[in-house]
Design a protein around this motif. Structure first.
Motif, short mmCIF file in Angstrom:
data_model
loop_
_atom_site.label_atom_id
_atom_site.label_comp_id
_atom_site.label_asym_id
_atom_site.label_seq_id
_atom_site.Cartn_x
_atom_site.Cartn_y
_atom_site.Cartn_z
N UNK A 31 -52.96 -10.35 -8.69
CA UNK A 31 -53.82 -9.21 -8.40
C UNK A 31 -54.58 -9.42 -7.09
N UNK A 32 -55.08 -10.65 -6.87
CA UNK A 32 -55.81 -10.95 -5.63
C UNK A 32 -54.87 -10.87 -4.42
N UNK A 33 -53.66 -11.40 -4.57
CA UNK A 33 -52.67 -11.33 -3.47
C UNK A 33 -52.33 -9.88 -3.14
N UNK A 34 -52.25 -9.05 -4.19
CA UNK A 34 -51.92 -7.64 -4.00
C UNK A 34 -52.90 -6.96 -3.05
N UNK A 35 -54.17 -7.36 -3.15
CA UNK A 35 -55.22 -6.77 -2.32
C UNK A 35 -54.92 -6.94 -0.84
N UNK A 36 -54.29 -8.06 -0.48
CA UNK A 36 -54.02 -8.35 0.93
C UNK A 36 -52.58 -8.03 1.34
N UNK A 37 -51.68 -7.95 0.36
CA UNK A 37 -50.27 -7.72 0.70
C UNK A 37 -49.85 -6.26 0.57
N UNK A 38 -50.44 -5.51 -0.34
CA UNK A 38 -50.07 -4.09 -0.50
C UNK A 38 -50.66 -3.31 0.66
N UNK A 39 -49.81 -2.78 1.49
CA UNK A 39 -50.24 -2.16 2.73
C UNK A 39 -51.26 -1.05 2.49
N UNK A 40 -52.39 -1.17 3.16
CA UNK A 40 -53.42 -0.14 3.10
C UNK A 40 -54.32 -0.19 1.89
N UNK A 83 -56.43 -2.59 0.66
CA UNK A 83 -57.80 -3.07 0.90
C UNK A 83 -58.62 -2.01 1.63
N UNK A 84 -58.01 -1.38 2.63
CA UNK A 84 -58.73 -0.36 3.40
C UNK A 84 -59.04 0.86 2.52
N UNK A 142 -63.26 -7.75 12.68
CA UNK A 142 -61.96 -8.44 12.77
C UNK A 142 -61.25 -8.47 11.41
N UNK A 143 -61.36 -7.37 10.65
CA UNK A 143 -60.79 -7.30 9.31
C UNK A 143 -59.28 -7.53 9.31
N UNK A 144 -58.60 -6.97 10.28
CA UNK A 144 -57.13 -7.13 10.35
C UNK A 144 -56.78 -8.61 10.50
#
Length: 742
Positions: free
Chosen positions: A455-464, A466-467, A478-480
């Motif tokens: 679930x934590x990885x999904x936050x950074x890997x699923x495009x868009x 987190x935003x 510098x979020x990107x």
């Protein structure tokens, strides 16, 4: 005979009488100890001879429990007597340190109240000779001047008049001196105590507790007590005395040693403070670090970075281009904003990401996908996700159990009708049943089990994603870069410390925690070093606890500190009754050292220094490192010859500490302070500033405060921590150009 001589005679007589009572009580307790030892041995022998050692006869279990209960009771009695003997032996050396004379309002009798570490009552007459410093009436000694005085007793507020206050110095049963004072603790006593050399273990401060400190120690009204104290104000010592007070008052507050816990910054600090509670006659309470919590929760599955390694790497990274991304990533992942994003992620996962499926068994519909989802989302009792999913799994398994049984019965009847190959058919049927069950469970658990790491990885890997989840929230510029750096980190088997915090938070939110059910009091030291997400984790771990939170925002390390952190803590814990207390008086360092350290902060009004004068701090230039090392070795030998006992060489990093040890070993034996070597008085110690927090030394030598080595705001905070560790002497060495920070 003049008044002083008469008072001295009276005091000597009272001391002799008190010592005789202690000796008599000691003799009784020792005699009782022998009797109780006999009882323990007898009860254990009886249990061994009369009860079975192992039995499958359940009827005999109550009999075994009876013997065991009796042995435990006898052992507790024996241990309690041992503890009373230890206390009496301590009292024999110094039975009390203070006295006040008090007339209660509405009465004529004058009470002479002597204050010591423990209560002393003559068992034959029930006459009290010494009151424990934690007793309600003893608060008068710490809080009241001559004249009107009040204290809070179990029956209410008691008022009266304080006619005399007296303090004593008793060593090895000998009265060295005494004097009267109108204020709470006379400066003469404080001067004498504060002028002593430091110890390898923190000591109790019962003789010198100040009024504002006593108020904190005895506070029972507030569920959250936040104490900001400048360096050397005694924050940690006060917190430990507060625990001792709460344990003493345990009959009212229902607090025992296993109901309290201390969140310590590191193992070195834990060992340093480990002597205070036993010195006060109490059992030590559990101490854990945040690293311990992480390792216990995540360490079996992942290799995780420690807080010490994070700081070490961050300091070394300061000169590199990656520093800003790393620093911002640490700040962001510990922030309230990221907590809100994670909460939104969990809510999004609940409503959109769990792949519920229609459940069939033997061609029959058990539950539809929508029925399961509705049941899951109907969460009136606020149950955590994993428990709700487990409940669904059990519900489905309970429904298919009779169907499975029915099907197996059908299969057996078919087998019975077959005349040939019965064993082969049975075996085939069994294999088919096992395979079918396995497929069914895999299908079921594809949505009833959830992985916090995925679930934590999904936050950074699923495009868009987190935003999308951060809509309306302020993200770092510098979020990107932070997202890209986190994705790279996930490819390793190593979890960096800043990712451990959200991982642990997600795990607790998904699974809940029953790890600390007995904890009622939590002490959090070095509060400024924790991030909001860590306080959210504390709230999840210690659900029904009260908190004592101690901090000094001037001693923040990688982040800039300010008093807003205390408002954040108050908001997160959300207790009905809370209070913030600010302690601005420093007792550790000399007036000269305190004046120097305040210039580092550019704030002359923040700290009030106790007026104990010693040498001015020295800022010393040497042409190169070789000459500097030799000068430090000579200075250390000089300080030892003057009687100083603890000397620390403080630098920026553990890497630098190891290098300094190698450089100095040809001149003098020094050791690097670490979790493995945490003894503070074996020889001169060299350590990074971040490990020196909370400790104190007679002499502090700060190594290489050059313009090249100390230049950033981070460096300034490390330098401030290093310099505020010194009690008596502070020396700062540098080569080349002197740092602009000093």
């Amino acid at each position: 005979m003049d008044d002083f001589n008469q008072n001295q005679q009276d005091e000597l007589m009272y001391l002799e009488k008190t010592l005789n009572v202690i000796k008599n009580e000691l003799q009784k307790e020792k005699s009782e100890l022998n009797n109780k030892l006999g009882s323990v041995i007898a009860s254990r022998k009886e249990m061994w001879e009369e009860s079975v050692h192992f039995s499958e006869d359940f009827d005999r279990i109550p009999e075994m429990n009876h013997y065991l209960s009796e042995v435990n009771r006898e052992t507790r009695d024996y241990t309690s007597t041992q503890k009373r003997i230890e206390k009496l032996n301590k009292m024999l050396k110094s039975p009390y340190f203070g006295r006040f004379d008090f007339i209660e309002e509405g009465y004529d009798d004058l009470e002479k109240i002597y204050i010591g570490l423990y209560n002393l009552m003559e068992s034959d007459t029930n006459e009290i000779y010494v009151y424990d410093w934690r007793a309600p009436i003893s608060s008068i000694f710490y809080r009241c001047e001559l004249g009107k005085g009040t204290y809070k007793s179990p029956v209410g507020l008691i008022s009266g008049e304080v006619l005399l206050k007296r303090q004593y110095k008793i060593q090895n049963s000998d009265l060295k001196y005494f004097f009267d004072s109108s204020i709470v603790i006379n400066d003469e006593i404080l001067q004498e105590v504060l002028s002593r050399n430091s110890s390898d273990k923190m000591k109790s401060i019962v003789e010198t507790i100040q009024k504002e400190q006593d108020i904190i120690i005895r506070d029972t009204e507030n569920e959250l007590l936040i104490v900001h104290g400048v360096a050397g104000s005694g924050k940690t010592s006060i917190a430990l005395h507060r625990i001792a007070f709460l344990l003493y008052e345990g009959l009212n507050s229902k607090i025992s040693a296993n109901n309290a816990i201390i969140i310590s910054p590191n193992l070195i600090f834990s060992k340093y403070i480990s002597n205070v509670l036993p010195e006060l006659g109490e059992e030590n309470v559990e101490q854990i670090t945040f690293d311990d919590i992480i390792i216990k929760s995540l360490g079996k599955r992942f290799l995780v970075e420690s807080r010490q390694n994070q700081l070490e790497n961050l300091i070394l990274l300061q000169q590199q281009v990656d520093y800003y991304v790393k620093a911002e990533s640490i700040k962001f992942k510990g922030s309230e904003v990221f907590v809100k994003i994670i909460d939104r992620l969990i809510e999004y996962f609940e409503k959109n990401l769990i792949d519920f499926k229609d459940i069939y068994y033997d061609g029959e519909m058990i539950e539809t996908r929508q029925q399961i989802k509705n049941f899951f989302l109907n969460n009136r009792i606020n149950m955590v996700i994993t428990k709700r999913l487990k409940r669904i799994e059990n519900m489905i398994l309970n429904k298919i159990h009779p169907l499975r049984k029915k099907r197996l019965n059908k299969m057996e009847k078919v087998v019975e009708k077959c005349n040939n190959h019965v064993l082969e058919i049975k075996s085939f049927a069994r294999l088919m049943a096992i395979k079918e069950a396995k497929v069914f469970m895999e299908n079921l658990r594809s949505f009833t089990e959830v992985d916090y790491m995925k679930l934590y990885k999904l936050l950074f890997h699923k495009k868009g994603l987190l935003l999308k989840l951060s809509e309306g929230l302020q993200l770092p510029e510098n979020m990107i870069e932070i997202i890209e750096k986190t994705q790279i980190n996930f490819q390793q088997e190593y979890i960096e410390y800043e990712d451990c915090l959200p991982l642990l938070y997600i795990k607790l939110k998904l699974e809940g925690s029953d790890e600390f059910p007995e904890i009622k009091q939590v002490v959090i030291d070095e509060a400024q070093d924790y991030y909001p997400i860590q306080y959210q984790i504390f709230k999840l771990l210690f659900k029904n606890s009260r908190y004592t939170v101690l901090g000094d925002f001037n001693q923040s390390l990688e982040k800039e500190g300010n008093k807003n952190i205390y408002d954040t803590i108050e908001e997160i814990f959300d207790k009905k009754k809370s209070v913030k207390v600010f302690m601005n008086k420093s007792y550790r360092s000399s007036f000269e050292i305190n004046s120097f350290t305040q210039k580092l902060l550019n704030d002359k009004h923040q700290l009030v220094s106790f007026e104990r004068h010693e040498d001015e701090p020295m800022v010393i230039y040497k042409e190169n490192k070789d000459i500097l090392d030799e000068a430090i070795a000579l200075e250390i030998n000089k300080y030892y010859s003057k009687g100083y006992e603890s000397i620390a060489i403080i630098c920026k990093t553990e890497k630098e500490a190891s290098e300094i040890q190698q450089r100095l070993k040809s001149f003098i034996d020094v050791k690097v302070l670490s979790d493995k070597n945490s003894e503070l008085k074996e020889c001169p110690l060299v350590m990074p500033a971040y490990l020196a927090k909370g400790l104190e030394f007679d002499v502090v030598i700060v190594y290489d405060v050059s313009a090249e080595n100390y230049k950033s705001e981070f460096d300034k905070r490390l330098l401030y921590v290093a310099c505020t560790r010194a009690l008596h002497q502070l020396s700062i060495y540098y080569t080349n150009e002197r740092s602009k920070l000093i």
